[in-house]
Design an enzyme around this catalytic site. Structure first.
Site, PDB file in Angstrom:
ATOM      1  N   LYS A 192       1.008  -1.219   0.006  1.00  0.00           N
ATOM      2  CA  LYS A 192      -0.092  -0.138  -0.149  1.00  0.00           C
ATOM      3  C   LYS A 192       0.836   1.297   0.007  1.00  0.00           C
ATOM      4  O   LYS A 192       1.958   1.190   0.435  1.00  0.00           O
ATOM      5  CB  LYS A 192      -0.979  -0.036   1.169  1.00  0.00           C
ATOM      6  CG  LYS A 192      -0.140  -0.003   2.416  1.00  0.00           C
ATOM      7  CD  LYS A 192      -1.105  -0.416   3.512  1.00  0.00           C
ATOM      8  CE  LYS A 192      -0.382  -0.483   4.919  1.00  0.00           C
ATOM      9  NZ  LYS A 192      -1.164  -0.887   6.117  1.00  0.00           N
ATOM     10  N   ARG A 222     -10.775  -0.054  14.396  1.00  0.00           N
ATOM     11  CA  ARG A 222     -10.576   0.926  13.264  1.00  0.00           C
ATOM     12  C   ARG A 222     -11.624   0.311  12.123  1.00  0.00           C
ATOM     13  O   ARG A 222     -12.618   0.937  11.957  1.00  0.00           O
ATOM     14  CB  ARG A 222      -9.273   0.651  12.849  1.00  0.00           C
ATOM     15  CG  ARG A 222      -8.844   1.784  11.789  1.00  0.00           C
ATOM     16  CD  ARG A 222      -7.114   1.694  11.604  1.00  0.00           C
ATOM     17  NE  ARG A 222      -6.648   0.158  10.970  1.00  0.00           N
ATOM     18  CZ  ARG A 222      -5.553   0.175  10.548  1.00  0.00           C
ATOM     19  NH1 ARG A 222      -4.531   1.274  10.537  1.00  0.00           N
ATOM     20  NH2 ARG A 222      -5.009  -0.653   9.829  1.00  0.00           N
ATOM     21  N   TYR A 268      12.857  31.640   4.930  1.00  0.00           N
ATOM     22  CA  TYR A 268      11.755  32.078   5.417  1.00  0.00           C
ATOM     23  C   TYR A 268      11.613  32.570   6.853  1.00  0.00           C
ATOM     24  O   TYR A 268      11.985  31.805   7.879  1.00  0.00           O
ATOM     25  CB  TYR A 268      10.497  31.244   5.058  1.00  0.00           C
ATOM     26  CG  TYR A 268      10.291  31.166   3.320  1.00  0.00           C
ATOM     27  CD1 TYR A 268      10.314  32.326   2.712  1.00  0.00           C
ATOM     28  CD2 TYR A 268      10.221  30.239   2.843  1.00  0.00           C
ATOM     29  CE1 TYR A 268      10.031  32.389   1.407  1.00  0.00           C
ATOM     30  CE2 TYR A 268       9.783  29.900   1.289  1.00  0.00           C
ATOM     31  CZ  TYR A 268       9.932  31.071   0.576  1.00  0.00           C
ATOM     32  OH  TYR A 268       9.801  31.082  -0.600  1.00  0.00           O
ATOM     33  N   MET A 305       9.273  24.751   0.334  1.00  0.00           N
ATOM     34  CA  MET A 305       8.543  23.826  -0.332  1.00  0.00           C
ATOM     35  C   MET A 305       9.527  22.978  -1.185  1.00  0.00           C
ATOM     36  O   MET A 305       9.379  21.778  -1.177  1.00  0.00           O
ATOM     37  CB  MET A 305       7.592  24.406  -1.176  1.00  0.00           C
ATOM     38  CG  MET A 305       6.625  23.676  -2.042  1.00  0.00           C
ATOM     39  SD  MET A 305       5.570  24.390  -3.306  1.00  0.00           S
ATOM     40  CE  MET A 305       4.557  25.147  -2.414  1.00  0.00           C
TER      41      MET A 305
HETATM   42  C1  LIG Z   1      -0.410  -1.882   6.828  1.00  0.00           C
HETATM   43  C2  LIG Z   1      -1.059  -3.053   7.400  1.00  0.00           C
HETATM   44  C3  LIG Z   1      -0.233  -4.240   7.551  1.00  0.00           C
HETATM   45  C4  LIG Z   1       1.336  -3.981   7.499  1.00  0.00           C
HETATM   46  O1  LIG Z   1       1.949  -3.877   8.742  1.00  0.00           O
HETATM   47  P1  LIG Z   1       3.545  -3.439   8.834  1.00  0.00           P
HETATM   48  O2  LIG Z   1       3.668  -3.059  10.363  1.00  0.00           O
HETATM   49  O3  LIG Z   1       3.881  -2.516   7.788  1.00  0.00           O
HETATM   50  O4  LIG Z   1       4.112  -4.835   8.802  1.00  0.00           O
HETATM   51  C5  LIG Z   1      -0.759  -5.343   8.026  1.00  0.00           C
HETATM   52  N1  LIG Z   1      -1.828  -5.571   8.299  1.00  0.00           N
HETATM   53  C6  LIG Z   1      -2.920  -4.587   7.936  1.00  0.00           C
HETATM   54  C7  LIG Z   1      -4.245  -4.793   8.284  1.00  0.00           C
HETATM   55  C8  LIG Z   1      -2.404  -3.238   7.645  1.00  0.00           C
HETATM   56  O5  LIG Z   1      -3.234  -1.956   7.389  1.00  0.00           O
END
Ligand SMILES: *Cc1c(COP(=O)(O)O)cnc(C)c1O
Length: 369
Positions: free
Chosen positions: A38, A136, A264, A313
């Site tokens: 991701k 979550r 700045y 920036m």
């Molecule tokens: C991002 C994520 C992971 C990976 O976690 P790491 O700490 O980067 O290994 C695994 N499971 C879920 C549900 C995640 O959102």
């Protein structure tokens, strides 16, 4: 490592392979491996990393959102892809691109079943997420009958896995809480399995989970940060190799006299004569303003050069007083020579944030493809 002429994120795929093999050595041979790609593969490059992981033989990939999965399918990735946070608006596209949803609520289940039926799917793979304490996404115990009743007769979808996520896998002070989560997941997944008449694949551990809770591997583990070279604890960091190294060069060097200021809002004022170097990297490239005023630094010819004043920036100015350097010399922000974890330490954040912040403007170079 190769010299750069501009701000560049160098991705070393031999480090990725090393990390993958190390993490594999920490799990049972029969445990499946899901690689999390991701957020542009933790800020590196989604397709490059996914292709290498596919070549290394990962069983699954995961992305957060559907558009990240579409990118992988467009690049010809064939490995099953779990979408961790699908949204109803993307369900049709998801099915068209063979992306497998995390089903985390009654509403999401109902809506996905509708789309799967409309699109005449047969046993489309879905993954049921349980909330065991992170609060979550995910179902609770009270939803099990609902899930089973909806999915048992329905031939449009098939539950291929159940999973959950630890809230504090890297924090050993929360060990009791993590063990409770693991137990609760065991109970919930077994209860759903009993009602369904078969037990789908189970998975719970992220990188720190793999390290700290080997007893909870179930059928698969899900690793992100470890693949990219970070283990959330020093002993593990020592075993891993950062995949991404962020470098830039010195554009200009100035002598700054007493009472002169840099950048700045005149956020740095010299109390003695110093030497500054201007680098072509700023908050638009991912170096947030929290790294300004000396909270962050770069390495130039092996020496630490703290950021002077505010991050702009497109640029930062760093203190190179006493460092033997010239315009055109390389500056390392983080990577193989100094970890992202160390870069973030005094700015009160974590490797995950700086890695995923590196913007698409930064050139990517791949080594050892
Ligand atoms: C991002 C994520 C992971 C990976 O976690 P790491 O700490 O980067 O290994 C695994 N499971 C879920 C549900 C995640 O959102």
């Amino acid at each position: 490592m190769s010299k750069v002429g501009e701000t560049t994120l160098v991705m070393d795929l031999s480090a990725l392979e090393h990390n993958y093999r190390y993490l594999q050595s920490r799990i049972k041979p029969e445990t499946k491996f899901l690689g999390v790609v991701k957020a542009f593969a933790y800020g590196s490059d989604t397709v490059t990393i996914a292709q290498k992981l596919e070549q290394l033989g990962v069983d699954y990939l995961a992305v957060a959102y559907v558009n990240e999965g579409v990118l992988l399918r467009d690049a010809g990735i064939k490995t099953p892809i779990l979408v961790l946070h699908p949204l109803v608006a993307n369900f049709e596209e998801m099915i068209e691109r063979c992306l497998e949803p995390n089903i985390y609520s009654k509403n999401i289940l109902n809506q996905f079943l509708e789309v799967a039926q409309e699109k005449k799917q047969s046993e489309y793979p879905i993954h049921i997420k349980f909330n065991t304490g992170l609060n979550r996404l995910g179902f609770t115990e009270n939803d099990i009958d609902f899930i089973a009743q909806k999915c048992k007769q329905n031939k449009n979808v098939k539950i291929v896995s159940t999973f959950s996520h630890l809230a504090a896998s890297e924090d050993l002070k929360e060990r009791d809480f993590s063990l409770k989560q693991i137990n609760s997941f065991k109970k919930l997944s077994t209860a759903l399995g009993n009602t369904l008449g078969y037990v789908p694949m189970r998975h719970m551990l992220n990188t720190s989970g793999i390290i700290n809770y080997p007893e909870a591997q179930f059928d698969m583990v899900r690793s992100g940060i470890g693949l990219y070279g970070y283990g959330n604890q020093a002993e593990i960091d020592a075993q891993l190799k950062p995949v991404a190294t962020l470098k830039t060069i010195i554009s200009q060097i100035h002598e700054i006299g007493t009472n002169q200021s840099v950048g700045y809002n005149r956020a740095f004022k010299a109390t003695k004569t110093i030497k500054s170097a201007t680098l072509p990297i700023g908050h638009a490239d991912g170096i947030g303003r929290q790294y300004g005023k000396g909270k962050g630094s770069v390495l130039i010819n092996g020496k630490k050069a703290p950021i002077l004043g505010n991050v702009c920036m497109d640029m930062i100015m760093v203190d190179v007083t006493g460092i033997d350097c010239q315009e055109g010399d390389e500056a390392i922000i983080f990577g193989s020579e100094r970890s992202a974890e160390k870069f973030t330490a005094s700015a009160n954040t974590i490797s995950y944030e700086i890695l995923t912040a590196i913007s698409q403007r930064v050139k990517r170079v791949v080594l050892n493809q």
